[in-house]
Design an enzyme around this catalytic site. Structure first.
Site, PDB file in Angstrom:
ATOM      1  N   LYS A 208     -35.874  12.426  35.973  1.00  0.00           N
ATOM      2  CA  LYS A 208     -35.416  11.054  35.771  1.00  0.00           C
ATOM      3  C   LYS A 208     -34.394  10.687  36.852  1.00  0.00           C
ATOM      4  O   LYS A 208     -34.502   9.657  37.501  1.00  0.00           O
ATOM      5  CB  LYS A 208     -34.817  10.910  34.371  1.00  0.00           C
ATOM      6  CG  LYS A 208     -34.267   9.543  34.086  1.00  0.00           C
ATOM      7  CD  LYS A 208     -33.768   9.416  32.663  1.00  0.00           C
ATOM      8  CE  LYS A 208     -33.020   8.099  32.510  1.00  0.00           C
ATOM      9  NZ  LYS A 208     -32.451   7.903  31.194  1.00  0.00           N
ATOM     10  N   GLU A 214     -31.662  22.296  39.060  1.00  0.00           N
ATOM     11  CA  GLU A 214     -32.794  23.202  38.828  1.00  0.00           C
ATOM     12  C   GLU A 214     -34.065  22.628  39.446  1.00  0.00           C
ATOM     13  O   GLU A 214     -34.795  23.316  40.170  1.00  0.00           O
ATOM     14  CB  GLU A 214     -33.036  23.380  37.315  1.00  0.00           C
ATOM     15  CG  GLU A 214     -31.990  24.170  36.584  1.00  0.00           C
ATOM     16  CD  GLU A 214     -30.837  23.311  36.066  1.00  0.00           C
ATOM     17  OE1 GLU A 214     -30.635  22.191  36.596  1.00  0.00           O
ATOM     18  OE2 GLU A 214     -30.136  23.767  35.158  1.00  0.00           O
ATOM     19  N   GLY A 279     -34.273  10.967  28.744  1.00  0.00           N
ATOM     20  CA  GLY A 279     -35.076  12.115  29.181  1.00  0.00           C
ATOM     21  C   GLY A 279     -35.888  12.725  28.053  1.00  0.00           C
ATOM     22  O   GLY A 279     -37.079  12.993  28.194  1.00  0.00           O
ATOM     23  N   ARG A 280     -35.264  12.924  26.903  1.00  0.00           N
ATOM     24  CA  ARG A 280     -35.963  13.587  25.787  1.00  0.00           C
ATOM     25  C   ARG A 280     -36.917  12.653  25.056  1.00  0.00           C
ATOM     26  O   ARG A 280     -37.572  13.067  24.098  1.00  0.00           O
ATOM     27  CB  ARG A 280     -34.939  14.202  24.831  1.00  0.00           C
ATOM     28  CG  ARG A 280     -33.859  13.257  24.357  1.00  0.00           C
ATOM     29  CD  ARG A 280     -32.693  13.997  23.720  1.00  0.00           C
ATOM     30  NE  ARG A 280     -31.578  13.127  23.374  1.00  0.00           N
ATOM     31  CZ  ARG A 280     -30.598  12.786  24.203  1.00  0.00           C
ATOM     32  NH1 ARG A 280     -30.605  13.215  25.450  1.00  0.00           N
ATOM     33  NH2 ARG A 280     -29.612  11.998  23.808  1.00  0.00           N
ATOM     34  N   GLU A 365     -29.979  17.483  21.282  1.00  0.00           N
ATOM     35  CA  GLU A 365     -29.306  16.756  22.363  1.00  0.00           C
ATOM     36  C   GLU A 365     -28.975  15.338  21.876  1.00  0.00           C
ATOM     37  O   GLU A 365     -28.007  14.733  22.301  1.00  0.00           O
ATOM     38  CB  GLU A 365     -30.176  16.723  23.637  1.00  0.00           C
ATOM     39  CG  GLU A 365     -29.368  16.500  24.896  1.00  0.00           C
ATOM     40  CD  GLU A 365     -30.160  16.699  26.185  1.00  0.00           C
ATOM     41  OE1 GLU A 365     -30.976  15.820  26.536  1.00  0.00           O
ATOM     42  OE2 GLU A 365     -29.953  17.716  26.866  1.00  0.00           O
ATOM     43  N   HIS A 396     -44.062  36.590   8.863  1.00  0.00           N
ATOM     44  CA  HIS A 396     -43.833  38.022   9.038  1.00  0.00           C
ATOM     45  C   HIS A 396     -42.553  38.282   9.837  1.00  0.00           C
ATOM     46  O   HIS A 396     -42.382  39.371  10.387  1.00  0.00           O
ATOM     47  CB  HIS A 396     -45.039  38.662   9.721  1.00  0.00           C
ATOM     48  CG  HIS A 396     -46.258  38.613   8.844  1.00  0.00           C
ATOM     49  ND1 HIS A 396     -46.533  39.571   7.901  1.00  0.00           N
ATOM     50  CD2 HIS A 396     -47.232  37.681   8.737  1.00  0.00           C
ATOM     51  CE1 HIS A 396     -47.646  39.248   7.261  1.00  0.00           C
ATOM     52  NE2 HIS A 396     -48.087  38.103   7.745  1.00  0.00           N
ATOM     53  N   LYS A 521     -22.672  21.775  33.812  1.00  0.00           N
ATOM     54  CA  LYS A 521     -23.292  21.498  35.127  1.00  0.00           C
ATOM     55  C   LYS A 521     -22.226  21.495  36.214  1.00  0.00           C
ATOM     56  O   LYS A 521     -22.383  22.085  37.278  1.00  0.00           O
ATOM     57  CB  LYS A 521     -23.951  20.112  35.121  1.00  0.00           C
ATOM     58  CG  LYS A 521     -25.266  20.025  34.425  1.00  0.00           C
ATOM     59  CD  LYS A 521     -25.852  18.638  34.705  1.00  0.00           C
ATOM     60  CE  LYS A 521     -26.974  18.285  33.757  1.00  0.00           C
ATOM     61  NZ  LYS A 521     -27.413  16.903  33.867  1.00  0.00           N
TER      62      LYS A 521
END
Ligand code: F6P
Length: 557
Positions: A208, A214, A279-280, A365, A396, A521
């Site tokens: 975005k 990263e 973003g999400r 977030e 399990h 960050k």
């Protein structure tokens, strides 16, 4: 901006507090007393059949939660979101992910901008590009068609595309695969490029902001890999081949198109979106380009139509039948009145194995905040911790704690009636064995097994009776749909987007910012110098961080 209502000052909050003080849930009794409980608490939202009856909600709690929705003016807040008010107050932005899935003939003008026209212009570009890649018209620098799409992004620019790719793998084009690179751990690039043919690989850099460390680092690594591998095999000349290679093998998705061209990607090969898409909440924007390529334009549009179906339900259904509203309110009840901290999401669909991870960003977030939108501290819990694994694997592993542990863990069970792969094991349809587990677990969690029932089964040792007794009253929501399709998946995702919003409104927080990730960050940038050996930078650190970095440098050799 509308000042958020402090929910704790409302009559409904007081009422819920009182109810919680003497609350002794008993699902066995409630179901026995009211044969219509399941019917009354089962709702339809789009194609989703949602049974809320196994939740720890009595009629009084139900009505008080609906009053709470009114007290915090939820209806107005929903309208404010859909109509483009700047409800993301700390960033002074509208929140319009719902506009990304509006049909072409819808109308939405915000601040003089024809949002629907803009959305469809970009969507058409994405779809047209996707079809060019799929048909083989778009070719790599050596003239070969694309076989692998590598999405480079992180957070919302990764989790949504990965989750949907995994969920809808079955619907993709034969001979085409996607890979995803997100982590700045160099292993991620190394593994994702392993065995790839650069001539048939297309990278999509999805960010975005186009500033994320990263993503930009990984994009540069991939650009170097592309150019080096093409050069080594003589596919491009040593001098002057790089530009063409990047033009044919890199496209970008961003709101910052100027930064895309600085990176060296032709703006013709860039797809945009807008700052009013968080973003999400962005997988249904151009961030989903890898999906459009893999699934094809029609299926990508079906996915968006699914989102829109749930949007309409959320905006139009009366609250007492409104599934995202009710699920959000129930989560508030568990969090603020019954002391739950976490929420399990348990898809009985292997294809949804990344859905819990996707929901972690969406919900945590969004709602992991301790300050309200008016700057006041929240004096109550917010943001549940979402987690989960697909059934039956979870059974399990961690279900023991949900069944018999000391903590309250509300859980959402999700399943599809029709299997994508109808396999048989002898006389058994394996999907039926699978779903029998879904029904068994939700029943066991709700109704447990009494000591008397354990004794009746032949257990005489009272220690074993105690160990084998299940208290029940473990709340679950059962979500069933006919089949896992792009459309039903879109509905499911939008359902959780809106649940998240409802909780954020009750808590009075801005669910659309994420300042909490900024400090880390910033410090990572600062600490890079220390990690690289800058003694001044190291000296400025606290004793623990300094010692850790020193040890790291010794170990690194
Ligand atoms: O984690 C913080 C965050 O800003 C997320 O909200 C976002 O999805 C992610 O980083 C990636 O950001 P971008 O798409 O700008 O690279």
């Amino acid at each position: 901006m509308q000042t958020p209502v402090d929910a704790t000052t409302t009559p409904s909050w007081n009422r819920l507090t009182e109810l919680s003080e003497t609350f002794r849930p008993n699902l066995r009794r409630w179901f026995d007393k009211d044969p219509r409980r399941a019917e009354m608490l089962t709702f339809t939202a789009g194609d989703l059949h949602v049974d809320l009856s196994k939740n720890l909600v009595s009629p009084k709690v139900f009505s008080s939660l609906l009053e709470l929705a009114d007290d915090v003016r939820l209806k107005d807040r929903i309208e404010a979101m859909f109509t483009g008010e700047r409800i993301n107050t700390t960033e002074d932005r509208a929140v319009l992910h719902t506009a990304l899935r509006l049909p072409r003939d819808a109308q939405l003008v915000v601040d003089g901008q024809d949002v629907v026209a803009d959305v469809h212009e970009q969507l058409d570009r994405v779809c047209e590009f996707a079809e060019r890649v799929r048909s083989g018209e778009w070719r790599g620098v050596t003239g070969r068609p694309i076989e692998t799409v590598v999405n480079i992004g992180i957070g919302g620019s990764d989790l949504g595309p990965v989750m949907i790719y995994e969920a809808l793998k079955h619907y993709g084009k034969f001979g085409l695969q996607c890979r995803f690179i997100s982590n700045i751990d160099p292993t991620d690039v190394a593994e994702a490029t392993l065995g790839l043919d650069p001539e048939t690989t297309l990278f999509i850099v999805a960010s975005k902001t186009f500033t994320t460390l990263e993503t930009l680092t990984n994009a540069r690594l991939c650009r170097t890999w592309l150019i080096d591998t093409l050069t080594e095999r003589g596919a491009i000349p040593h001098d002057g081949g790089a530009r063409d290679a990047v033009a044919k093998h890199f496209v970008a998705v961003s709101t910052a198109l100027d930064k895309v061209s600085e990176f060296g990607i032709d703006p013709q090969n860039a797809f945009g979106f807008w700052d009013w898409v968080g973003g999400r909440y962005s997988v249904d924007s151009a961030i989903g380009t890898a999906l459009a390529v893999y699934l094809g334009a029609d299926r990508f549009r079906e996915l968006l139509a699914g989102f829109h179906t749930m949007d309409q339900h959320f905006r139009q259904a009366p609250f007492e039948q409104n599934v995202p509203v009710l699920m959000g309110l129930f989560n508030v009840w568990y969090t603020n009145f019954l002391g739950a901290h976490t929420h399990a999401v348990l898809p009985y669909s292997q294809y949804l194995h990344r859905f819990p991870a996707y929901l972690q960003q969406l919900t945590m977030e969004s709602n992991g905040k301790s300050v309200r939108a008016d700057g006041e501290p929240t004096l109550y819990d917010t943001g549940e911790i979402f987690w989960g694994e697909p059934g039956t694997n979870g059974q399990h592993a961690f279900y023991q704690l949900i069944h018999q542990g000391t903590r309250l863990v509300p859980a959402d069970f999700i399943a599809f009636a029709n299997p994508t792969h109808p396999l048989r094991d002898g006389d058994h349809d394996v999907h039926e064995l699978f779903l029998a587990n879904f029904f068994a677990q939700t029943r066991a969690l709700a109704f447990g097994r009494t000591a008397e029932e354990v004794r009746e089964s032949g257990v005489t040792d009272e220690v074993l009776v105690a160990a084998r007794t299940f208290e029940g009253n473990r709340p679950t929501t059962s979500i069933l749909a006919g089949e896992l399709t792009p459309n039903t998946l879109g509905q499911l995702i939008a359902l959780y987007e809106h649940i998240t919003f409802v909780q954020g409104v009750v808590w009075g927080i801005d669910s659309f910012d994420q300042w909490g990730v900024e400090l880390g960050k910033q410090l990572a940038k600062e600490l890079t110098l220390a990690v690289e050996g800058d003694t001044d930078a190291l000296a400025g650190q606290d004793s623990s961080t300094r010692a850790l970095i020193e040890r790291y440098r010794q170990l690194r050799g």
